[in-house]
Enzyme design. Structure first.
Site, mmCIF file in Angstrom:
data_model
loop_
_atom_site.group_PDB
_atom_site.id
_atom_site.type_symbol
_atom_site.label_atom_id
_atom_site.label_comp_id
_atom_site.label_asym_id
_atom_site.label_seq_id
_atom_site.Cartn_x
_atom_site.Cartn_y
_atom_site.Cartn_z
ATOM 1 N N TYR A 1 0.862 -1.256 0.145
ATOM 2 C CA TYR A 1 -0.069 -0.182 -0.008
ATOM 3 C C TYR A 1 0.684 1.218 0.120
ATOM 4 C CZ TYR A 1 -3.411 3.629 1.395
ATOM 5 O OH TYR A 1 -4.225 4.507 1.475
ATOM 6 N N LYS B 1 1.264 4.193 -3.025
ATOM 7 C CA LYS B 1 0.974 5.584 -2.714
ATOM 8 C C LYS B 1 2.152 6.516 -3.176
ATOM 9 C CE LYS B 1 -3.455 5.318 -1.919
ATOM 10 N NZ LYS B 1 -4.389 5.445 -2.796
#
Length: 245
Positions: A168, A172
């Site tokens: 994750y 990002k």
């Protein structure tokens, strides 16, 4: 402040959470909003609830990991509206196993995370860019996270130093890097592209373990979607605060 009436926005991953509140707040500001979700029935239900409140919202099916779904959505927007003023790339997933260290997250976790959080975001942006160019001054908002900050991850004692959910986080970081690349390409156009951190929000993604209520989590996306010609491009912000890359 310039009028938002007549503007057309599309928000991905908008059937719940921050995406749904982004739709609501843009519509409350006078924008006609396309509420996009993978599940058409859920998109229809969310849209009906907002329309019942008198808001100008339209449902659209859009799975950011499915090229055919993206193409169909673009054709629909082109046929109905002929342009797109605002694209909010909100869809995202967090599927890391928090019990495992970075080196033991499965490649499948990495691939699925990047398929949605990065490749899906890039694909949607590429597909809608011609319609954004048809707008007077297009706006692209990429919903990232403070967890994408490489600077803060490398800094002992930072608010996120001990929060290593690598697939994750790195997805990002990649969204942030992509934003800079696209902002450079569009630097001589009226289109502005920025990446944002919504805040540590109580969402389904983190099982409600947040500090901000969901409506507050939508405020930065909405603010950057509605910036004027003097607004930034290529920035990484939470509300009006610049974040370290």
């Amino acid at each position: 402040m310039h009028s938002n009436t007549g503007k057309i926005a599309l928000v991905t991953g908008a059937t719940r959470g921050i995406g749904l509140h982004t739709v609501r707040q843009l519509a409350e500001a006078g924008v006609h909003v396309l509420l996009a979700g993978r599940d058409r029935d859920r998109a229809d239900a969310a849209t009906a609830a907002l329309r019942a409140e008198g808001l100008s919202v339209e449902a659209i099916a859009l799975d950011v990991t499915d090229a055919d779904s993206i193409d169909a959505a673009v054709r629909t927007v082109e046929a109905r509206h002929g342009r797109l003023d605002i694209l909010v790339n909100n869809a995202g997933i967090m599927i890391d196993d928090v019990a495992l260290p970075p080196s033991r997250q499965s490649l499948e976790t990495w691939r699925r995370t990047f398929d949605t959080n990065l490749f899906g975001l890039v694909a949607v942006t590429q597909a809608f860019l011609p319609l954004l160019r048809e707008a007077t001054a297009g706006r692209i908002v990429n919903v990232s996270s403070i967890l994408g900050s490489v600077t803060l991850h490398a800094q002992p004692g930072s608010p996120i130093y001990d929060f290593k959910v690598p697939a994750y986080n790195v997805s990002k970081s990649a969204v942030n890097a992509w934003t800079v690349q696209l902002a450079y390409e569009l630097r001589d156009t009226p289109i502005k592209v920025n990446t944002i951190h919504p805040g540590y929000v109580k969402t389904d993604m983190n099982a409600g373990q947040g500090e901000l209520e969901v409506p507050d989590g939508a405020r930065t996306s909405v603010r950057m979607a509605l910036i004027g010609p003097d607004g930034p491009s290529g920035s990484y912000v939470h509300l009006d605060q610049a974040l370290p890359w």
